[in-house]
Design an enzyme around this catalytic site. Structure first.
Site, PDB file in Angstrom:
ATOM      1  N   TYR A 140       0.932  -1.283   0.075  1.00  0.00           N
ATOM      2  CA  TYR A 140      -0.082   0.036   0.134  1.00  0.00           C
ATOM      3  C   TYR A 140       0.868   1.304   0.060  1.00  0.00           C
ATOM      4  CZ  TYR A 140      -4.730  -2.083   0.660  1.00  0.00           C
ATOM      5  OH  TYR A 140      -5.974  -2.681   0.355  1.00  0.00           O
ATOM      6  N   LYS A 191       2.613 -15.448   2.467  1.00  0.00           N
ATOM      7  CA  LYS A 191       2.637 -15.971   1.149  1.00  0.00           C
ATOM      8  C   LYS A 191       4.107 -16.326   1.205  1.00  0.00           C
ATOM      9  CE  LYS A 191       1.150 -17.881  -2.301  1.00  0.00           C
ATOM     10  NZ  LYS A 191       0.376 -19.426  -2.343  1.00  0.00           N
ATOM     11  N   ASP A 224      -3.498 -18.430   1.147  1.00  0.00           N
ATOM     12  CA  ASP A 224      -4.716 -19.179   0.234  1.00  0.00           C
ATOM     13  C   ASP A 224      -5.289 -20.446   1.092  1.00  0.00           C
ATOM     14  OD1 ASP A 224      -2.154 -20.331   0.401  1.00  0.00           O
ATOM     15  OD2 ASP A 224      -2.371 -20.947  -1.649  1.00  0.00           O
ATOM     16  N   ASP A 248      -6.758  -6.906   3.977  1.00  0.00           N
ATOM     17  CA  ASP A 248      -7.899  -6.528   3.401  1.00  0.00           C
ATOM     18  C   ASP A 248      -8.886  -7.257   2.834  1.00  0.00           C
ATOM     19  OD1 ASP A 248      -9.505  -4.295   2.059  1.00  0.00           O
ATOM     20  OD2 ASP A 248      -8.578  -4.679   0.183  1.00  0.00           O
ATOM     21  N   ASP A 252     -12.876  -8.826   4.319  1.00  0.00           N
ATOM     22  CA  ASP A 252     -14.045  -8.923   3.660  1.00  0.00           C
ATOM     23  C   ASP A 252     -14.554 -10.393   3.761  1.00  0.00           C
ATOM     24  OD1 ASP A 252     -14.042  -6.158   2.668  1.00  0.00           O
ATOM     25  OD2 ASP A 252     -14.848  -6.721   0.738  1.00  0.00           O
TER      26      ASP A 252
HETATM   27  C1  IPM Z   1     -10.875  -1.110   3.295  1.00  0.00           C
HETATM   28  C2  IPM Z   1     -10.530  -0.745   1.920  1.00  0.00           C
HETATM   29  C3  IPM Z   1      -9.499   0.230   1.639  1.00  0.00           C
HETATM   30  C4  IPM Z   1      -8.264  -0.606   1.590  1.00  0.00           C
HETATM   31  C5  IPM Z   1      -9.607   0.944   0.183  1.00  0.00           C
HETATM   32  C6  IPM Z   1     -10.952   1.920  -0.051  1.00  0.00           C
HETATM   33  C7  IPM Z   1      -8.301   1.890  -0.248  1.00  0.00           C
HETATM   34  O1  IPM Z   1     -10.996  -1.631   1.012  1.00  0.00           O
HETATM   35  O2  IPM Z   1     -10.660  -0.175   4.119  1.00  0.00           O
HETATM   36  O3  IPM Z   1     -10.817  -2.301   3.555  1.00  0.00           O
HETATM   37  O4  IPM Z   1      -7.859  -1.481   0.917  1.00  0.00           O
HETATM   38  O5  IPM Z   1      -7.701  -0.541   2.687  1.00  0.00           O
HETATM   39 MN    MN Z   2     -11.425  -3.480   1.856  1.00  0.00          MN
END
Ligand code: IPM
Ligand code: MN
Ligand code: NAD
Length: 353
Positions: A140, A191, A224, A248, A252
């Site tokens: 990042y 990884k 993975d 990240d 999710d």
């Molecule tokens: C998160 C988001 C951000 C990230 C994006 C919007 C840059 O996906 O906070 O999870 O990748 O950190």
């Molecule tokens: Mn995210």
């Protein structure tokens, strides 16, 4: 640490951020007044509209003013299809994380109601872990570039930067959390089989730091394989520590295990400094403006902010109210309910009283 007035910089941002942040602040105000403290909220206008109108993403001075004048920052989300490359989101969101050196992205995953879990036969005790995502380096840093842009010979690089200091401090934060909360297991994910340079640094540092925490069981999983384990048996995990990009993605996935992005919370932290609190979800352009965004992720993020500011009873009261709303199916369509955002917010407020 508990105080009478909590100063919050509210940054709703774009899309559903502008909807869920005010909803969450209503719930936070109600909880604060019930527990005898005050919120002083200043709303900041930064986001796509502001950027498109002024050409400014966030004024330079704000990066100094925010930590000097506030106790916490509460952010909705940034990202708008009208802004090419989402430069404003990079500047503001990643700008705050990097420039305030908020190296811990703390993302707890908790199943608030059993029926919301998509996994067969898993209950509330099975989905309860926290991800410590490194938040200031990795892929990042935007280190890299494009050579010969637009030509057939174009080269693009995006470098994964990991420092011993950066890796060590996030790993230590994960172990400290395990120790403080009496959690038994810390899992490193990377990884290292393919990305051998940074993998080596992470593995060596993990082994080194773990020696200071002999009471904690350690484990390392390739990212993975960890995705697979989390779907098959999330109960194997208490604390997961990982790099910026993997964290990240993993969170999710974690959000899906708890019922969706409409419930996932996060805190960007550096102990002793101002924290940045935000739901894990983005600006959801597909449902923005329809009034049906799930406000619970933002509301629960408000509870996390309170907890970290020493207002634990208020945080717990919000969580109990959210649980009651979920139990009564007072939810938005993403959770199978028939209420809109206003209806869910009112339901939570009613349970809070
Ligand atoms: C998160 C988001 C951000 C990230 C994006 C919007 C840059 O996906 O906070 O999870 O990748 O950190
Ligand atoms: Mn995210
Ligand atoms: P997203 O999280 O915005 O949406 C993904 C899906 O989940 C969409 O179908 C959306 O409708 C749904 N969803 C998300 N939050 C919801 C909620 N509270 N209630 C109901 N449904 C919800 O992710 P995306 O679509 O990949 O990204 C959209 C924009 O948001 C992009 O510009 C992205 O960069 C940005 N983004 C910002 C942040 C942040 O600022 N923290 C985080 C993630 C994405």
């Amino acid at each position: 640490m508990s105080q009478e007035v909590l100063k919050i910089a509210s940054l709703p941002g774009d899309g559903i951020g502008q909807e869920v942040v005010p909803a969450a602040l209503r719930v936070m105000e109600a909880a604060a007044s019930r527990f005898g403290f005050e919120l002083e909220v200043e709303t900041l206008p930064y986001g796509a509209d502001h950027y498109l109108a002024t050409g400014v993403t966030m004024p330079e001075l704000e990066f100094e003013r925010l930590p000097a004048q506030f106790d916490a920052i509460f952010l909705g989300g940034l990202g708008d299809p009208r802004v090419r490359g989402n430069v404003h989101a990079r500047d503001i969101l990643l700008g705050l994380r990097f420039r305030l050196d908020l190296y811990i992205n703390y993302r707890p995953i908790r199943l608030w109601r059993e029926s919301l879990c998509p996994l067969k036969g898993k209950g509330r005790q099975d989905v309860n872990f926290v991800v410590f995502r490194e938040n200031t380096e990795g892929l990042y840093t935007n280190s890299g570039g494009r050579l010969r842009p637009g030509t057939a010979e174009e080269v693009a690089t995006q470098e994964m930067i990991c420092t011993r200091m950066g890796v060590e401090r996030i790993i230590r934060a994960a172990f400290e959390h395990a120790r403080d909360r009496g959690l038994r297991r810390v899992c490193l994910s990377d990884k290292a089989n393919a990305l051998t340079h940074v993998g080596g640094l992470w593995r060596e540092t993990f082994a080194h730091v773990s020696r200071e925490y002999p009471e904690v069981e350690t484990r390392a999983e390739y990212i993975d394989a960890l995705c697979m384990h989390l779907i098959r048996s999330p109960e194997q995990f208490d604390v997961i520590v990982t790099g910026n990009m993997f964290g990240d993605i993993l969170t999710d996935l974690g959000a899906a295990l708890q019922g969706g992005l409409g419930l996932a919370v996060s805190a960007n932290r550096h102990p002793g400094r101002i924290g940045l609190y935000e739901p894990v979800h983005g600006t959801a352009p597909d449902i923005a403006g329809k009034g049906i965004a799930n406000p619970l992720a933002a509301i629960l993020t408000g509870a996390l902010l309170f907890e970290h500011q020493g207002q634990r009873p208020a945080a717990e009261a919000i969580e109990v109210a959210v649980e009651a709303a979920l139990e009564a199916n007072e939810t938005t369509p993403d959770l199978g309910g028939v209420l809109d955002m206003e209806g869910v917010t009112r339901a939570v407020l009613a349970h809070l009283r």
